[in-house]
Design a protein around this motif. Structure first.
Motif, PDB file in Angstrom:
ATOM      1  N   ASP A  86       0.828  -1.205   0.000  1.00 34.40           N
ATOM      2  CA  ASP A  86       0.000   0.000   0.000  1.00 34.40           C
ATOM      3  C   ASP A  86       0.862   1.255   0.000  1.00 34.40           C
ATOM      4  OD1 ASP A  86      -2.351  -1.433  -0.036  1.00 34.40           O
ATOM      5  OD2 ASP A  86      -2.617  -1.388   2.126  1.00 34.40           O
ATOM      6  N   TYR A  87       1.960   1.217   0.749  1.00 36.08           N
ATOM      7  CA  TYR A  87       2.876   2.361   0.789  1.00 36.08           C
ATOM      8  C   TYR A  87       3.485   2.591  -0.595  1.00 36.08           C
ATOM      9  CZ  TYR A  87       6.827   5.307   2.078  1.00 36.08           C
ATOM     10  OH  TYR A  87       7.729   6.332   2.151  1.00 36.08           O
ATOM     11  N   GLU A  89       2.275   1.644  -3.433  1.00 31.95           N
ATOM     12  CA  GLU A  89       1.193   2.087  -4.311  1.00 31.95           C
ATOM     13  C   GLU A  89       0.901   3.571  -4.108  1.00 31.95           C
ATOM     14  OE1 GLU A  89      -3.042   0.608  -3.748  1.00 31.95           O
ATOM     15  OE2 GLU A  89      -2.221  -0.758  -5.255  1.00 31.95           O
ATOM     16  N   THR A  90       0.886   4.000  -2.855  1.00 26.33           N
ATOM     17  CA  THR A  90       0.649   5.414  -2.557  1.00 26.33           C
ATOM     18  C   THR A  90       1.741   6.278  -3.180  1.00 26.33           C
ATOM     19  OG1 THR A  90      -0.563   4.943  -0.526  1.00 26.33           O
ATOM     20  CG2 THR A  90       0.457   7.108  -0.685  1.00 26.33           C
ATOM     21  N   ASN A  94       1.102   9.136  -5.910  1.00 30.61           N
ATOM     22  CA  ASN A  94       1.586  10.496  -5.647  1.00 30.61           C
ATOM     23  C   ASN A  94       2.488  10.978  -6.774  1.00 30.61           C
ATOM     24  OD1 ASN A  94       0.175  10.444  -3.263  1.00 30.61           O
ATOM     25  ND2 ASN A  94       1.969  10.193  -1.965  1.00 30.61           N
ATOM     26  N   ASP A 138      -5.996  10.165  -6.013  1.00 28.33           N
ATOM     27  CA  ASP A 138      -6.357   9.540  -4.739  1.00 28.33           C
ATOM     28  C   ASP A 138      -7.683   8.786  -4.850  1.00 28.33           C
ATOM     29  OD1 ASP A 138      -4.073  10.408  -3.483  1.00 28.33           O
ATOM     30  OD2 ASP A 138      -5.049  12.009  -2.347  1.00 28.33           O
ATOM     31  N   LYS A 141      -6.982   5.581  -6.597  1.00 26.45           N
ATOM     32  CA  LYS A 141      -6.246   4.683  -5.707  1.00 26.45           C
ATOM     33  C   LYS A 141      -7.208   4.026  -4.712  1.00 26.45           C
ATOM     34  CE  LYS A 141      -4.136   6.422  -2.263  1.00 26.45           C
ATOM     35  NZ  LYS A 141      -3.264   7.267  -1.458  1.00 26.45           N
ATOM     36  N   ARG A 145      -8.247   0.002  -4.379  1.00 28.35           N
ATOM     37  CA  ARG A 145      -8.039  -0.761  -3.139  1.00 28.35           C
ATOM     38  C   ARG A 145      -9.301  -1.512  -2.712  1.00 28.35           C
ATOM     39  NH1 ARG A 145      -4.049   3.122   0.381  1.00 28.35           N
ATOM     40  NH2 ARG A 145      -2.200   2.639  -0.837  1.00 28.35           N
TER      41      ARG A 145
END
Length: 182
Positions: A86-87, A89-90, A94, A138, A141, A145
């Motif tokens: 997840d990190y 992917e974030t 971004n 966002d 994203k 998820r």
């Protein structure tokens, strides 16, 4: 943005499958094609809900510019621990939002000013614009998820989003800002 990408995922992923010589990539594209067909409604619903919520939050924050600090602007309830996938992917989303902002710089500069005037916040910061690329990225994203698939398949959706949607978003920014009318 979600409709731009989801209108032709079968054709796009079919072409990607034909173009790749790597078995693992082919498998991921096939899985993404299956997920996009079976879970399109999930993507659309969650994209719209996340976009609306962030749009409203940024609009509200922009309207409060110059007013006293609202202690409810920040909530520890919104913080959560995330896994490594997840990190990663974030960070990828971004980065895409940053590239989109750079790609659409002229259009967004004009749009930031126009939205600031409409919201009564002439000093509107880019991060507070409810139409900011971060809002779109966002929302996508968050929608991804919600899918019943693994992180590798979600990365395919990120690639599709990047490859298929950026020009459409730029056109939307261009139309909204009136840059091309100058």
């Amino acid at each position: 943005a979600d409709a731009l990408m989801l209108d032709s995922p079968h054709e796009i992923t079919t072409q990607l499958i034909k173009d790749t010589q790597v078995r693992e990539e082919s498998r991921l594209y096939e899985e993404a094609r299956k997920v996009s067909g079976e879970q399109r409604e999930t993507i659309e619903q969650h994209f719209r809900a996340a976009f609306r919520a962030d749009f409203q939050r940024r609009s509200d924050r922009a309207r409060r510019i110059g007013k006293p600090f609202d202690r409810h602007d920040y909530s520890f309830d919104e913080l959560e621990l995330i896994g490594e996938d997840d990190y990663d992917e974030t960070l990828r989303f971004n980065d895409m939002a940053h590239r989109l902002r750079n790609y659409c710089d002229d259009e967004l500069s004009a749009l930031d000013q126009g939205v600031g005037v409409l919201l009564g916040a002439a000093g509107l910061e880019r991060k507070d614009n409810p139409f900011a690329p971060e809002v779109i990225c966002d929302a996508f994203k968050i929608a991804c998820r919600q899918l019943d698939c693994d992180a590798a398949v979600r990365r395919v959706f990120l690639k599709l989003f990047h490859d298929q949607v950026l020009d459409g978003i730029r056109s939307g920014y261009d139309a909204a800002s009136g840059v091309s009318d100058r």
